[in-house]
Structure formats: C-alpha cells, structure tokens
Design an enzyme around this catalytic site. Structure first.
Site, short mmCIF file in Angstrom:
data_model
loop_
_atom_site.label_atom_id
_atom_site.label_comp_id
_atom_site.label_asym_id
_atom_site.label_seq_id
_atom_site.Cartn_x
_atom_site.Cartn_y
_atom_site.Cartn_z
CB SER A 188 -0.97 -0.04 1.18
OG SER A 188 -1.99 0.91 1.06
CD GLU A 319 -5.22 -4.34 -3.81
OE1 GLU A 319 -5.30 -4.02 -2.62
OE2 GLU A 319 -4.15 -4.68 -4.37
CG HIS A 416 -5.71 -2.52 0.47
ND1 HIS A 416 -4.81 -2.40 -0.56
CD2 HIS A 416 -5.28 -1.66 1.45
CE1 HIS A 416 -3.87 -1.52 -0.22
NE2 HIS A 416 -4.14 -1.06 0.98
#
Length: 498
Positions: A188, A319, A416
């Site tokens: 990320s 995600e 995610h």
C-alpha cells in the site's frame, strides 16, 4: 548469552528467539524529529558509548487512530516517544553474507509502523534472509508541503526511508547481511513509497530489487495540491500556513486536525478543494517538488531512473472491498455512482462502464465500483511499472492474490492487505484474524513466502517474467497458477488514461 553487535553509532545488545534467530529492536537510524526538526530532513542520531539494549520495540511515529471500522481490521502499534526514527533487525547468522529484505509499512501515509507484531521478521530470517523493519514520519510531519514557493524540502517521510536504507548500507554487514543485495518490499503506502524511491536521486544505489504490493508509482501530489491541503490544515488549527506556526502546533492538535482533514476529503472529494487528493483520498502523499522528487515517479521510471532494478509487483483481486464492505457502502452503490466514479477516474462517459459490465455481467453496482476502483488504484499502476521496467533491462514479475477471505460472510473477497500474513508466513498472528476469518490456507502462505524469499535471494520468484508479448501473471489462491494477459480488454480500456 545475548548477542552484541557493533553499528557505526554504537553497539547494541539483542535477544535470541526461536531457531536461534537474533533480533535487535529499536536501533536509531536518525535523530528524533522534534522541535525545529519536525519538518526538517533527517539528521544522524547521536552516538552512544555504552552498549544499548535492543530487546524491545521503540517509539512509533505519532499518528491518529485508524477511522472506524478500519481500526478493528488493520493491526496497529502505538508506542509513545520522540525517538521513533528507529528500525529492527532479525538475523540467522551475524557472520553470514546473506540477502537483506527491508519492509516499508503501509497505512495511507498517515498510519502504521514497523513494530506491528505481524511484521515480525523471524520467518524471513529462518529462511536465510536478514530482515529489517522501520518507522518513518507520517501525515503532516512526513509529507506536509506549503506549495511551489516552499523553501523547505518536501517528503521528509521519504527522506527518513532513505536514511534507513543508508543505515542498512553502512551497518548491515555487522548483522550478517550483504549490502549489495538489498530488496525493499512494502504494501500500500509502503509500496507507493518504494515507487517514489525508485525515482528519487537520493535513493540511487540503495535498492537492488523491489517488491511492491498493492501500490506502485502513480500516487503523488503536485505542489499546488499539497498547498491546498496545507492551507486547510492550518485553518483547522487556526494558525497561519507557515512552517514555524505549523511546527509549533501541539502534537495532539496536529493529529486531530489531520483526522478532520481526512474526513472532509472523504465527505466532499472536490478537485477544486483538494487537487489530486480528492481522487487519491489521501491528504498526505509524496509531493513532486522538483527537488527531492523531481518528477512523477512513473514518468521518471518510464525514462529509466530505475533501469536494471528487478521488480516483483502485484495486487489483490478485490482490493477496494476493504473500503466498501465493512463500511456498508458496498450495498449502497448505485449505477449513477458507478458512472460518476468512472468519470472521476478518467474513463470516457458512457464508454468505460459498459466494458466492465460486459466483463462481469452478474456484477452488482457495488461490485462494478470496486472493480473499477481496484484497477485505477492498484492493478493498472502495477502493470505500468512492470512495463516500464521491462523496457529498461530489468526483469518484472507480476502476481495477483485472489484467495477470498471468509470474513464478512465472504464479502471481503481478496481485499486490500489480506495478502500480508501470507507473505510473512504469519497466519496465526491474532492481529490479522479480522481480515482472515477462520480459514487460513497454509499452503498459499508456504508458496507466497517462499517466492518472496527466492526473489530476494536469486532474483527469481519461480514463475516467468512479465513481457508485453505474453504478460504472465502468477495467481496465488486459484488455479491455474499462471495466466497470460488476463483481463486484456480492461487493461486496453485504460491505455493512455492510467
């Protein structure tokens, strides 16, 4: 006996854990960024004469809590103290000459730390790697910029990361690591940081391989957008938008103002108010300031700034469900919102969404929204980075993580951050339980963790490199393991747009 090793600033005494893995925590790599140093580039730490105990995690970068419900889903560590520019090292053999892996944590540039228990480096050291985690400045302290006329260098958070990599270069041999085999990996905002580092002149020579999980080289702010954010932050604090006034703001007030700022952007993502932050949804990001980060990272990388650096880059299939399912937004998305979101991401009105509808004919509006957002935020940037590197003499290896978590009645999917415990081979860590649910397939962790170790050790994770002629993608979680040119029509849709 507890091991003692020397660094250039002083000796440290670590601990020995399972399988004889030595661990050294809370080693300063830079001075405490407080007072006049709050927004300044990192300075070297003060040396010490006595042996320093390195048996417990040190302070973490100041940050506000994750907003609900993320505070229950994403593991966090919060240890108060000023000397938070520190790092942690795990080594199986201080006398070795082993590959090094440096983890840069995520958290939207405003949260996270290298001291989260799930980032324990024992499993990597067990498999022959010297492992490093680190803290860096977050939020305004790491990424505040007052605009084109700001005389102070931008991106102290990225400069902190460079200082930590310089520490690795200068000291890791004492811990059994090879300073010429350093693989930086992150997820990320950590991966987006690595994308920026690959474009930064000051990071040249510090990175030999890179792994970018759910983030690449597209997320930055222009100086003008950074100025919009800084001006509003100062207004919330009721101080002039100047470096001295913002530096003098009490820390708790600064963190509260950052929380309010993030909430305002989410509630009203207007480009006139926030610039790129209105789409990126992060008020503090790397700033293209013509100095520390001279160009947008993907443009610089496409021109060869990271030539020859092999990359492993990828995303999770679903995600964006992390941001829609737990909040309840997923079921509230309408067809109109899908069209508006697609337009905000740059797809031509009336053209982009039908392509997604054709690709996923049974998808709900919430499904389409998360597919489009996942592609814009994560999949397309990963593919563009892979394409750029292959054109400059590097190997790029691409993966997709598509194991669906059973949490939230299976609605989270491969969301995610869900791949992190598989990469770390740390599925039993309690902090990951809210994302993983009750079913945790160890075989996927075995293969994924081994691939990351193999890439850091040999440059080959175990599947074919990505070439624009066949576009091989390794999937973790489903069969077949290798697919070629997946979602071709969706990738082509974004050509010239993302």
């Amino acid at each position: 006996m507890r091991p003692v090793l020397a660094t250039r600033h002083g000796s440290v005494r670590g601990t020995v854990g399972p399988a004889g893995i030595a661990c050294f925590r809370n080693i300063p790599y830079a001075a405490a960024p407080t007072g006049p140093l709050r927004f300044a580039p990192p300075r070297p730490p003060a040396p010490w004469d006595e042996i320093r105990d390195a048996d417990a995690y040190g302070p973490t970068a100041p940050k506000a809590p994750y907003p609900a419900p993320m505070d229950r889903l994403i593991p966090e560590a919060d240890i108060p103290g000023d000397d938070f520019l520190n790092l942690n090292v795990w080594t199986p053999d201080p006398a070795g000459r082993l590959p090094v892996m440096v983890w840069i944590h995520g958290g939207a540039f405003s949260n996270g730390s290298g001291s989260v228990p799930g980032y324990d480096g024992t499993t990597f050291a067990r498999d022959g790697v010297v492992m490093v985690t680190l803290n860096y400045r977050l939020g305004a302290q790491g990424f505040l910029h007052l605009g084109p006329d700001d005389s102070v260098p931008a991106n102290p958070g990225l400069l902190d990361q460079i200082a930590a990599l310089e520490w690795v270069r200068d000291n890791i041999e004492s811990f059994g690591g090879d300073p010429r085999r350093v693989t930086v990996f992150g997820q990320s905002a950590g991966a987006m940081s690595i994308g920026a580092l690959l474009a930064m002149p000051a990071a040249k020579g510090l990175i030999h391989r890179a792994v970018l999980q759910s983030g690449a080289a597209h997320h930055t702010l222009s100086p003008a957008s950074a100025a919009l954010v800084a001006t509003r932050l100062a207004a919330i604090l009721e101080v002039p938008a100047t470096r001295p006034d913002l530096a003098a703001a009490p820390l708790e007030q600064l963190l509260a103002a950052q929380q309010q700022l993030r909430a305002e952007i989410s509630a009203r993502p207007d480009p006139e108010l926030w610039g790129e932050a209105s789409v990126n949804m992060m008020p503090f990001e790397p700033v293209v300031d013509q100095d520390t980060l001279p160009r947008t990272p993907i443009d610089a990388i496409a021109d060869g700034t990271a030539a020859g650096i092999d990359v492993l880059v990828g995303w999770t299939r679903d995600e964006f469900r992390l941001f829609t399912v737990p909040t309840g937004l997923h079921g509230l998305v309408t067809d109109e919102l899908v069209e508006r979101a697609a337009a905000a991401y740059g797809l031509p009105p009336g053209q982009g969404v039908p392509v997604y509808r054709a690709a996923f004919p049974d998808a709900t509006p919430g499904d389409l929204y998360t597919k489009i957002a996942t592609d814009w935020f994560y999949r397309l940037p990963a593919l563009r980075l892979a394409e750029a590197q292959t054109r400059h003499g590097a190997h790029a290896f691409v993966y997709e993580f598509d194991w669906a978590s059973p949490a939230f009645d299976g609605m989270l999917g491969a969301c995610h951050a869900v791949e992190i415990p598989f990469v770390f081979d740390n599925l039993a860590e309690p902090g990951f339980a809210p994302l993983l649910g009750d079913t945790r397939p160890q075989d996927i962790a075995d293969s994924m963790h081994a691939a990351w170790v193999s890439f850091a050790t040999t440059g080959d994770p175990g599947w074919p490199a990505y070439r624009e002629s066949d576009r091989a993608v390794r999937r973790f979680g489903s069969s077949p393991d290798i697919t070629h040119n997946p979602d071709h029509e969706l990738r082509v849709l974004w050509d010239g747009l993302r």
